[in-house]
Design a protein around this motif. Structure first.
Motif, mmCIF file in Angstrom:
data_model
loop_
_atom_site.group_PDB
_atom_site.id
_atom_site.type_symbol
_atom_site.label_atom_id
_atom_site.label_comp_id
_atom_site.label_asym_id
_atom_site.label_seq_id
_atom_site.Cartn_x
_atom_site.Cartn_y
_atom_site.Cartn_z
ATOM 1 N N PRO A 141 0.536 -1.242 -0.181
ATOM 2 C CA PRO A 141 0.263 0.303 0.407
ATOM 3 C C PRO A 141 0.818 1.360 0.061
ATOM 4 O O PRO A 141 0.344 1.996 -0.493
ATOM 5 N N HIS A 142 2.185 0.624 0.582
ATOM 6 C CA HIS A 142 2.503 2.123 1.195
ATOM 7 C C HIS A 142 3.786 2.451 -0.286
ATOM 8 O O HIS A 142 3.676 3.822 -0.827
ATOM 9 N N ARG A 143 3.439 1.503 -1.540
ATOM 10 C CA ARG A 143 4.003 2.034 -2.958
ATOM 11 C C ARG A 143 3.446 2.537 -3.696
ATOM 12 O O ARG A 143 3.488 3.229 -4.158
ATOM 13 N N ILE A 144 1.728 1.934 -3.253
ATOM 14 C CA ILE A 144 1.466 1.986 -4.511
ATOM 15 C C ILE A 144 0.659 3.619 -3.516
ATOM 16 O O ILE A 144 0.535 5.422 -4.886
ATOM 17 N N ALA A 145 0.801 4.450 -2.610
ATOM 18 C CA ALA A 145 0.584 5.519 -2.287
ATOM 19 C C ALA A 145 1.482 6.939 -2.944
ATOM 20 O O ALA A 145 1.367 7.594 -2.863
ATOM 21 N N ALA A 146 3.049 6.456 -2.383
ATOM 22 C CA ALA A 146 3.791 7.152 -3.340
ATOM 23 C C ALA A 146 4.177 6.800 -3.945
ATOM 24 O O ALA A 146 3.961 8.370 -4.928
ATOM 25 N N ARG A 147 3.816 5.864 -5.101
ATOM 26 C CA ARG A 147 3.171 6.625 -6.981
ATOM 27 C C ARG A 147 2.538 7.529 -7.046
ATOM 28 O O ARG A 147 3.092 8.294 -7.542
ATOM 29 N N TRP A 148 1.267 7.349 -5.986
ATOM 30 C CA TRP A 148 -0.399 8.763 -5.949
ATOM 31 C C TRP A 148 0.083 9.538 -6.656
ATOM 32 O O TRP A 148 0.396 10.901 -6.150
ATOM 33 N N ILE A 149 1.383 9.464 -5.102
ATOM 34 C CA ILE A 149 1.446 11.201 -5.061
ATOM 35 C C ILE A 149 2.229 11.614 -5.499
ATOM 36 O O ILE A 149 2.584 13.288 -6.199
ATOM 37 N N SER A 150 3.261 10.843 -6.223
ATOM 38 C CA SER A 150 4.311 12.159 -6.803
ATOM 39 C C SER A 150 3.544 11.864 -8.105
ATOM 40 O O SER A 150 4.198 13.186 -8.405
ATOM 41 N N GLY A 151 2.866 11.264 -8.684
ATOM 42 C CA GLY A 151 2.343 11.752 -9.746
ATOM 43 C C GLY A 151 0.700 12.937 -9.672
ATOM 44 O O GLY A 151 0.698 13.787 -10.539
ATOM 45 N N LEU A 152 0.643 13.165 -8.398
ATOM 46 C CA LEU A 152 -0.199 13.856 -8.488
ATOM 47 C C LEU A 152 0.936 15.494 -8.384
ATOM 48 O O LEU A 152 0.637 16.479 -8.462
ATOM 49 N N SER B 172 -11.094 19.924 -14.265
ATOM 50 C CA SER B 172 -11.535 21.775 -14.066
ATOM 51 C C SER B 172 -11.077 22.139 -12.939
ATOM 52 O O SER B 172 -10.514 21.402 -11.769
ATOM 53 N N GLU B 173 -11.312 22.888 -11.992
ATOM 54 C CA GLU B 173 -10.718 23.882 -10.675
ATOM 55 C C GLU B 173 -11.954 22.430 -10.109
ATOM 56 O O GLU B 173 -10.457 22.563 -8.815
ATOM 57 N N GLN B 174 -12.701 22.364 -9.816
ATOM 58 C CA GLN B 174 -13.513 21.118 -8.853
ATOM 59 C C GLN B 174 -12.853 19.600 -8.994
ATOM 60 O O GLN B 174 -12.271 19.657 -8.036
ATOM 61 N N CYS B 175 -12.222 19.157 -10.201
ATOM 62 C CA CYS B 175 -11.540 18.072 -9.908
ATOM 63 C C CYS B 175 -10.433 18.601 -9.442
ATOM 64 O O CYS B 175 -9.612 17.878 -8.824
ATOM 65 N N ASN B 176 -9.664 19.547 -9.313
ATOM 66 C CA ASN B 176 -8.519 19.812 -8.354
ATOM 67 C C ASN B 176 -8.428 19.790 -7.439
ATOM 68 O O ASN B 176 -7.792 19.407 -6.237
ATOM 69 N N ARG B 177 -9.478 20.302 -6.214
ATOM 70 C CA ARG B 177 -10.113 20.392 -5.146
ATOM 71 C C ARG B 177 -10.331 18.901 -5.011
ATOM 72 O O ARG B 177 -9.937 18.831 -3.718
ATOM 73 N N GLU B 178 -10.826 18.038 -5.524
ATOM 74 C CA GLU B 178 -11.255 16.737 -5.497
ATOM 75 C C GLU B 178 -9.914 16.126 -4.873
ATOM 76 O O GLU B 178 -9.955 15.189 -3.840
ATOM 77 N N GLY C 206 -5.833 14.333 1.196
ATOM 78 C CA GLY C 206 -5.140 14.653 2.136
ATOM 79 C C GLY C 206 -6.205 13.154 2.762
ATOM 80 O O GLY C 206 -5.275 12.558 4.473
ATOM 81 N N VAL C 207 -6.851 13.041 2.403
ATOM 82 C CA VAL C 207 -7.320 11.304 2.566
ATOM 83 C C VAL C 207 -6.221 10.561 2.465
ATOM 84 O O VAL C 207 -5.687 8.770 3.549
ATOM 85 N N GLY C 208 -5.454 10.091 1.648
ATOM 86 C CA GLY C 208 -4.530 9.208 1.181
ATOM 87 C C GLY C 208 -2.882 9.860 2.593
ATOM 88 O O GLY C 208 -2.581 8.607 2.601
ATOM 89 N N CYS C 209 -2.938 10.891 3.372
ATOM 90 C CA CYS C 209 -1.605 11.150 3.584
ATOM 91 C C CYS C 209 -2.008 10.902 4.850
ATOM 92 O O CYS C 209 -1.530 9.626 5.355
ATOM 93 N N CYS C 210 -3.846 10.512 6.022
ATOM 94 C CA CYS C 210 -3.919 9.467 6.720
ATOM 95 C C CYS C 210 -3.952 8.396 6.350
ATOM 96 O O CYS C 210 -3.351 7.977 7.475
ATOM 97 N N LEU C 211 -3.802 7.739 6.051
ATOM 98 C CA LEU C 211 -3.898 6.399 4.778
ATOM 99 C C LEU C 211 -2.606 6.037 5.125
ATOM 100 O O LEU C 211 -2.442 5.107 5.562
#
Ligand SMILES: C=C(O[C@@H]1C=C(C(=O)O)C=C[C@H]1O)C(=O)O
Length: 775
Positions: free
Chosen positions: A79-90, A133-139, A145-150
């Motif tokens: 899980p932490h690898r997936i999270a890291a990849r995801w965050i890196s992409g973001l 869109s901007e809404q997507c960015n907020r999401e 944040g959720v990912g960070c908690c996770l």
């Protein structure tokens, strides 16, 4: 949201596998293998694209090095690898977007590219459907944040897993050591050298707590090469694959250690919990030590074990203490304590002995006092017993005291009682000796009032009568002495002899006895024939007097109280009783003119009363210069201190007046004989003045001594007096039996008296007289 590069906390990733990051360097396990820190969220967030490979490597290593259960596969990322990849992409997409805003680029392309980091395969298929869109960015931010908690939860779980892994490794190592220990024990059969109260490690949450718990853990071990104490917990058996083997070994070891611990505990209880073995090096292990060794906190410093260390310095091998050595140490400890106890007892005993000696001295003093009192006071024997009984009652009436003092007091009582008995025995023996002495002197028991004893006493009196007649025969009739009409003593009406007898008896009456000695008062030198030969004849005659006086004195025991300086037995008179009797007698005799006679010399010349009788016309043959020579002091000392003990028996019969009168007779006879040296010297000087004048003028005493000495005569004198003691002193019976060898005075003592004292003192008088002869 701005992400800072926190280079101060996290160093740039490693570039080479052989060179571990500082993170890895900071912690090491016991087997020196690097133990990485748990992966943190901040670490993941700090990775750049270019760090992807490094991140992969990190994750891979973490999985291989710490989590063996995790297998790397394309379909199953952690899980932490997936999270890291995801965050890196973001993060990359955000950077592109910001670039587009600044440069006017296409945002769609940026988002697509950002999604590539999450899932590259899916992103191509859905790229056309996504609207930027901007809404997507907020999401996306919320998701972030959720990912960070996770990720935080994942990281926490990862930490817990790492701890469990670490514990597992330690337990494996522990079990390994235990197995090794068991093998050694099987080989050597030696018990552990650690005697410990057990400690319990209770798993309570994430941390371990160390507590005393003898119910659960009963054994502790010191790991080889380490001072740390590790605890084997039965509750952790599930963790070892060799649990059965370990269980058996542990049971065996535990049983052995329990036995040893019980034995040690038994000895420690017997001796003292606070006493430590001084001979052997050891230390008490506290749970503080344990906590320190295990790098844990919360210790209370309570003693939980006593560890015997090997005598050899630096010895790291901790083996069990052999029972024999343990026993020896405890034996030494017990022995040292017993010796200390013995020393204390010896000191107490010495103190008691010292006190006892003091009491014995006190008892001795009381004994002497009681004895003297018993002799010199009327009803004395009762007094002494009564007095001592009173003393004993006083001792007993004392209030109860401590046991040791009571022991001393009781020993005192025993001693007092002993003294009473000893006193009685002593008195009885003395009395018996006196009776024997009297029997010897009188030829009978004396104390028995039988016809036989009275006849024996009459036989003894024959000697006195014969001797007195002999003494009287030395003088002519001297009728004036008995003449009724001649009042020779002013103020006294009657014959002179009456006056003398009355006065003398008065003196005797003062000391409670009848004066028995009818010895003539004065010899009264005739002076008609003043030659050396006539003088020597007088000396020979005086030998009889001396021998007879000694025999008279030998009738009495020593009667030491008569001569005791400290016993003032006569009220108003300070000094020995013998002094009083002699002084009083000499005073009476002085009144009768005794010391008008140049042959007589008083022992107490001071304050003598003058003669009351008409002066007898004694021829004045002596030179006035030497006539007053008086060495009676030396004679007195010689008689009392040296001669008397030679011929009288020890004891006390209480007849002090008779004894003193007898002593006075001896002293006067000896004094007369010795002072006769004045006459001898005068006649010798007259016979050969030319010979004596030079040494006299030169006051050469030695030369004078040589001149006057006649050794031949001296030898004859000594031989004669010994013979007289034999003749006069033997018991004369009606038969011709001469086997009786009992003498009233030992003849050898008489010979010695002349040899050692009479002749030398006579010659001393001669020399002194001659020295003054020409004055
Ligand atoms: C008395 C004398 O003088 C000396 C003293 C003697 C004595 O004390 O017995 C005997 C002989 C002398 O040596 C004497 O010559 O007789």
């Amino acid at each position: 949201m701005k992400i800072h590069h926190q280079g101060s906390i996290f160093k740039p990733p490693i570039t080479s596998s052989s060179s571990p990051s500082p993170l890895f360097q900071s912690q090491k396990t016991h087997d020196d293998s690097p133990l990485p820190l748990p992966l943190r969220v901040a670490d993941i967030l700090l990775f750049d694209d270019k760090d992807d490979d490094v991140l992969d490597e990190l994750l891979m290593m973490g999985g291989e090095g710490r989590c063996r259960g995790w297998q790397r596969s394309s379909s199953c990322y952690p899980p932490h690898r997936i999270a890291a990849r995801w965050i890196s992409g973001l993060r990359r997409s955000k950077v592109k977007e910001s670039n587009k805003d600044e440069l006017g680029g296409d945002g769609i392309v940026q988002v697509r590219r950002s999604m590539k980091g999450l899932n590259e395969q899916d992103s191509r298929n859905s790229a056309s459907e996504i609207t930027v869109s901007e809404q997507c960015n907020r999401e996306a931010t919320v998701n972030l944040g959720v990912g960070c908690c996770l990720l935080h939860l994942i990281a926490a779980s990862k930490n817990e897993l790492d701890k469990m892994l670490e514990m597992r490794m330690q337990m494996e190592k522990l079990l390994e050591n235990v197995r090794e220990e068991l093998r050694k024990k099987d080989g050597l059969s030696k018990p552990s050298n650690v005697c410990a109260y057990s400690t319990t490690h209770i798993v309570d949450g994430p941390d371990f707590e160390t507590q005393l718990s003898p119910q659960i853990f009963t054994s502790s071990y010191v790991l080889p090469g380490s001072s740390a104490i590790t605890v084997c917990d039965h509750s952790l058996r599930w963790e070892t694959p060799m649990q059965e083997e370990c269980s058996e070994g542990m049971d065996k070891l535990e049983a052995e250690l329990e036995v040893e611990l019980e034995r040690l505990q038994l000895h420690l209880d017997t001796v003292d919990n606070s006493v430590k073995c001084p001979q052997k090096k050891g230390r008490w292990v506290t749970n503080e030590d344990i906590a320190t060794s295990k790098s844990q906190t919360g210790s209370s410093g309570e003693v939980v074990a006593f560890v015997f260390e090997d005598q050899a310095a630096g010895s790291e091998e901790h083996r069990g203490v052999p029972p024999r050595e343990l026993e020896q140490r405890l034996h030494e400890l017990l022995e040292s304590r017993q010796q200390e106890h013995i020393r204390e007892l010896e000191a107490k005993l010495e103190c008691l002995e010292h006190k006892l000696r003091e009491k014995e001295m006190e008892v001795s003093w009381w004994k002497d006092t009681a004895r003297l009192i018993s002799r010199h006071l009327p009803g004395s024997s009762k007094f002494s017993s009564h007095h001592l009984a009173k003393l004993l009652n006083f001792q007993q009436s004392n209030p109860p005291e401590q046991p040791n003092i009571v022991a001393i007091k009781s020993s005192q009582r025993v001693l007092f009682t002993f003294c009473l008995v000893a006193e009685k025995i002593y008195r009885d023996k003395t009395h018996q000796r006196y009776k024997n002495n009297k029997a010897m002197a009188e030829g009978g028991s004396g104390s028995e009032f039988t016809l036989d004893s009275i006849r024996k006493s009459l036989i003894r009196q024959e000697d006195t009568i014969v001797f007195c007649l002999m003494e009287r025969a030395r003088f002519p009739m001297n009728s004036a002495l008995y003449n009724q009409s001649l009042d020779l003593v002013p103020g006294f009406s009657g014959p002179l002899v009456d006056f003398i007898v009355q006065e003398t008896e008065a003196v005797q009456a003062k000391v409670g006895v009848v004066y028995k000695n009818n010895k003539a008062m004065a010899e009264g030198g005739s002076g008609s024939e003043f030659t050396l030969d006539s003088i020597r004849k007088s000396l020979i005659r005086q030998e009889d007097t001396i021998v007879f006086c000694l025999m008279e004195r030998a009738r009495f025991p020593m009667n030491s109280a008569l001569y005791n300086q400290s016993l003032d037995l006569v009220p108003g008179f300070s000094g020995p009783l013998v002094d009083f009797i002699v002084q009083e007698t000499e005073a009476v005799q002085a009144k009768a003119g005794r010391y008008v006679n140049p042959e007589e010399n008083p022992f107490f010349p001071d304050n003598l009363p003058p003669s009351l009788v008409p002066n007898y016309n004694y021829s004045q043959v002596l030179h006035p210069g030497g006539a007053s020579i008086n060495i009676n002091k030396a004679i007195w000392d010689m008689y009392l201190n040296q001669l008397l003990p030679l011929f009288v028996v020890a004891g006390d019969d209480g007849d002090y007046a008779s004894t003193a009168a007898s002593d006075l007779s001896c002293l006067q006879a000896l004094s007369r004989r010795i002072h006769y040296g004045k006459f001898v010297a005068e006649i010798k000087f007259r016979d050969a003045p030319h010979d004596y004048e030079p040494p006299i003028r030169a006051k050469d005493a030695d030369e004078l001594m040589k001149l006057l000495t006649d050794e031949r005569v001296e030898k004859m004198v000594k031989k004669r007096v010994e013979k007289k003691a034999i003749v006069f002193g033997q018991d004369v019976s009606g038969s011709n039996n001469t086997d009786n060898k009992h003498y009233k005075v030992d003849p050898s003592v008489v010979a010695r008296l002349y040899d050692e004292w009479v002749i030398p003192l006579t010659k001393r008088v001669e020399v002194e007289y001659l020295i003054r002869r020409l004055n």
